[in-house]
Enzyme design. Structure first.
Site, PDB file in Angstrom:
ATOM      1  CB  SER A  87      -9.424   0.547   0.162  1.00  0.00           C
ATOM      2  OG  SER A  87      -8.946   0.694  -1.111  1.00  0.00           O
ATOM      3  CB  VAL A 123      -7.124 -14.153  -6.432  1.00  0.00           C
ATOM      4  CG1 VAL A 123      -7.818 -12.578  -6.573  1.00  0.00           C
ATOM      5  CG2 VAL A 123      -5.549 -13.794  -7.089  1.00  0.00           C
ATOM      6  CE1 TYR A 141      -3.790 -10.447 -13.944  1.00  0.00           C
ATOM      7  CE2 TYR A 141      -3.863  -8.979 -11.959  1.00  0.00           C
ATOM      8  CZ  TYR A 141      -3.538  -9.148 -13.327  1.00  0.00           C
ATOM      9  OH  TYR A 141      -2.809  -8.182 -13.891  1.00  0.00           O
ATOM     10  CG  HIS A 162      -5.268   3.667   1.340  1.00  0.00           C
ATOM     11  ND1 HIS A 162      -4.881   2.674   1.044  1.00  0.00           N
ATOM     12  CD2 HIS A 162      -6.879   3.866   0.890  1.00  0.00           C
ATOM     13  CE1 HIS A 162      -6.022   1.803   0.363  1.00  0.00           C
ATOM     14  NE2 HIS A 162      -7.017   2.658   0.263  1.00  0.00           N
ATOM     15  CG  ASP A 180      -4.589   1.556  18.711  1.00  0.00           C
ATOM     16  OD1 ASP A 180      -4.246   0.863  19.455  1.00  0.00           O
ATOM     17  OD2 ASP A 180      -5.751   1.596  18.251  1.00  0.00           O
ATOM     18  CG  ASP A 235      -2.231   0.517   1.021  1.00  0.00           C
ATOM     19  OD1 ASP A 235      -2.180   1.877   0.881  1.00  0.00           O
ATOM     20  OD2 ASP A 235      -3.318  -0.036   0.958  1.00  0.00           O
ATOM     21  CG  ASP A 250      19.493   2.989  11.631  1.00  0.00           C
ATOM     22  OD1 ASP A 250      18.932   3.263  10.593  1.00  0.00           O
ATOM     23  OD2 ASP A 250      19.039   3.120  12.784  1.00  0.00           O
ATOM     24  CG  ASN A 263     -13.909   1.553  -4.132  1.00  0.00           C
ATOM     25  OD1 ASN A 263     -14.475   0.567  -3.590  1.00  0.00           O
ATOM     26  ND2 ASN A 263     -12.769   2.188  -3.935  1.00  0.00           N
ATOM     27  CG  ASN A 315      -3.853  -0.608  23.068  1.00  0.00           C
ATOM     28  OD1 ASN A 315      -5.231  -0.655  22.822  1.00  0.00           O
ATOM     29  ND2 ASN A 315      -3.148  -0.229  22.047  1.00  0.00           N
ATOM     30  CG  ASP A 374      10.894   5.721   6.343  1.00  0.00           C
ATOM     31  OD1 ASP A 374      10.371   4.822   7.051  1.00  0.00           O
ATOM     32  OD2 ASP A 374      11.295   6.726   6.792  1.00  0.00           O
TER      33      ASP A 374
END
Length: 554
Positions: free
Chosen positions: A380, A332, A327, A220, A174, A165, A188, A312, A234, A213
């Site tokens: 999504s 899938v 596919y 999203h 969270d 993503d 590093d 959508n 938590n 990174d």
């Protein structure tokens, strides 16, 4: 003193070697986080008080209570290890008779609610009829039965879900605890310690910007991640579908939410290489790509599930393909979106031959950037519900193939009348049914046979009028079952509906959109009522009925 020191050294060795061990005795059972009960052996309590103190220091333990009726039993709070690690540690220590979680008990065995303060807004997990973020009231139990599923498991840390993503905000309060971290890479040091071709890939990789990174710069991917595996119990924010699994950040979409085929394939390849069992793909676009198909097939060969958003566009994927969800590869799982009334979301694509399952995806609350929470809508948002359920299932049954996982989700879905012509599963995913392999009974009667056709003409005006609400009744004396044949059918999809009910008012079928000639599902009894309703917008042809059939067999 020498004996006490020996205990301490042993403790250090045991703790270091079993920190990730899985405690099966409380798997899927609710307990208080950060607390355990430890019973020390009587001789240890009397002879080695210093060793016990050192033991507590190692785990950052604080005694909350000592029990007078059970000598040596102590209720402790831990800070340097999670419950699983602490139990493994204490149970292996020679001074300890037993160690247990602080189990939570409830009246009549009802599952307790998580203490995450926004859980009451997560209708997709536990729908009590509460309103969503737009103010729409829900329907009780129009959810995935997460509470019931969590009685079986909340997920295994060894199951990794790769979020392919815009990245993940791995510092989110969270999410950070459930982030996958590359165990064979030293952060590093500018070296490829594990020899996988990626230097310092601690949380995953950023294929969009070609660096190590994968932190989200859009929001999203973080929203998707929270739905899959936000930390539970938590006292913060929300809880994910599978709060016990881990999240791998694989970024190929940029800050604007777009990305390239080459990077998408690289992301899939990386996630599979690094051990993900489920790939969440809340994205789509482009046409058929053999390169993409090959990448997904390669993931299938490695036993990796590929959950993908159906799209959508309010379109039928049977006739208008949507990739990568279209596919035809056995790993899938194409996912449509539902709302809090167990209706197909108006924006959701569908396809009775190509879209496998449906899951909540309308006004879904989850984590976003800057330690915040927002409601998003889309397939999504439905897809991570399915990815989470797949992760729960693989936590219990890790040897299942992707196709077996998909079949389980399809067969155990809760049947929804309006989905029977829209989705392969003919309903919405139910996590508890998935884990227990419960196939709900179908509402449609079995075909009794012995059908007799009766010519019957019934039509709407062509084109039908706006704001129409009209009903017609078909009755056949002595019939035990009926079915109706529509010669032509064309209504505005998602807005103008035909519903068929039986003699007791129970819904038997529901249709909308453009369809070729067809028979309704079987209707119980001697009477069927056809209800037609249109809105004030687009008007289409309507329908023509040319016959019905009845059976008198039981």
């Amino acid at each position: 003193m020498g004996r006490a020191l020996a205990f301490l050294v042993c403790s250090l060795v045991v703790f270091g070697s079993t920190a990730v061990a899985k405690i099966k005795t409380h798997h899927g059972v609710y307990y208080k986080p950060g607390e355990i009960l430890v019973k020390f052996k009587s001789e240890a309590m009397l002879a080695y008080p210093l060793a016990k103190a050192n033991l507590y220091e190692l785990t950052g333990a604080q005694v909350m209570k000592r029990y007078h009726t059970s000598f040596g039993l102590e209720h402790i709070r831990i800070s340097k290890a999670d419950v699983t690690e602490a139990l493994t540690y204490y149970r292996s220590h020679p001074m300890v008779e037993y160690a247990e979680p602080n189990f939570i008990y409830t009246v009549d065995g009802e599952p307790p609610l998580p203490n995450d303060p926004l859980f009451n807004e997560e209708w997709s997990l536990y729908n009590t009829g509460q309103k969503d973020s737009t103010g729409q009231e829900g329907i009780v139990d129009a959810d995935i039965d997460a509470l019931e599923a969590w009685e079986k498991t909340t997920g295994d840390k060894n199951v990794i879900v790769a979020v392919i993503d815009t990245g993940i905000d791995y510092t989110h309060q969270d999410i950070t605890q459930n982030m996958w971290m590359n165990p064979n890479e030293i952060a590093d040091n500018k070296l490829d310690d594990d020899g996988n071709g990626f230097i310092d890939d601690i949380y995953g990789w950023n294929f969009s910007e070609k660096n190590n990174d994968p932190k989200d710069d859009n929001g999203h991917g973080t929203h998707v991640s929270g739905t899959i595996a936000a930390v539970g119990n938590n006292s913060i924010g929300v809880i994910g579908v599978a709060p016990g699994v881990r999240l791998m950040a694989v970024k190929f979409l940029n800050s604007f939410g777009s990305g390239e085929l080459a990077d998408a394939v690289s992301a899939i390849d990386y996630a599979v290489q690094m051990g993900a069992r489920v790939l969440n793909n809340s994205w789509g676009g482009g046409g058929f790509s053999q390169t993409m198909a090959d990448a997904i097939a390669a993931a299938n060969n490695k036993n990796v599930v590929f959950a993908a958003a159906a799209g959508n566009d309010s379109e039928n994927n049977d006739t208008s393909k949507h990739y990568p969800s279209s596919y035809d590869i056995s790993n899938v799982i194409s996912v449509a979106a539902t709302n809090n009334k167990d209706q197909l979301a108006k924006f959701s694509n569908f396809g009775v031959k190509t879209v496998h399952v449906a899951a909540p995806g309308d006004n879904i609350l989850s984590s976003v950037l800057k330690n915040e929470y927002q409601s998003y809508s889309g397939t999504s948002m439905a897809t991570p519900h399915v990815s989470g359920v797949c992760a729960l299932l693989l936590s219990l049954e890790p040897d299942l193939t992707p196709e077996e996982v998909r079949t389980r989700l399809v067969e155990t879905s809760d049947e929804i009348l309006s989905f029977r012509r829209k989705i392969i599963a003919q309903g919405r995913v139910n996590a508890y049914n998935v884990l227990c392999d419960i196939i709900p009974p179908k509402k449609t009667p079995k075909d009794p046979g012995g059908w007799k056709n009766v010519s019957y003409k019934l039509s709407t005006p062509h084109d039908y009028l706006p704001n129409t609400q009209k009903s017609w009744e078909i009755h056949q004396e002595g019939a035990t079952y009926l079915k109706i044949h529509f010669k032509k059918f064309d209504t505005e999809e998602g807005y103008d509906f035909v519903k068929v009910t039986d003699s007791e008012g129970n819904a038997a079928d529901q249709m909308d959109g453009k369809m070729k000639s067809f028979w309704t599902f079987i209707i119980r009894g001697d009477t069927a009522t056809i209800h037609f309703e249109s809105d004030d917008q687009v008007n289409r042809y309507g329908f023509d009925i040319d016959k019905f059939a009845y059976s008198t067999l039981p």
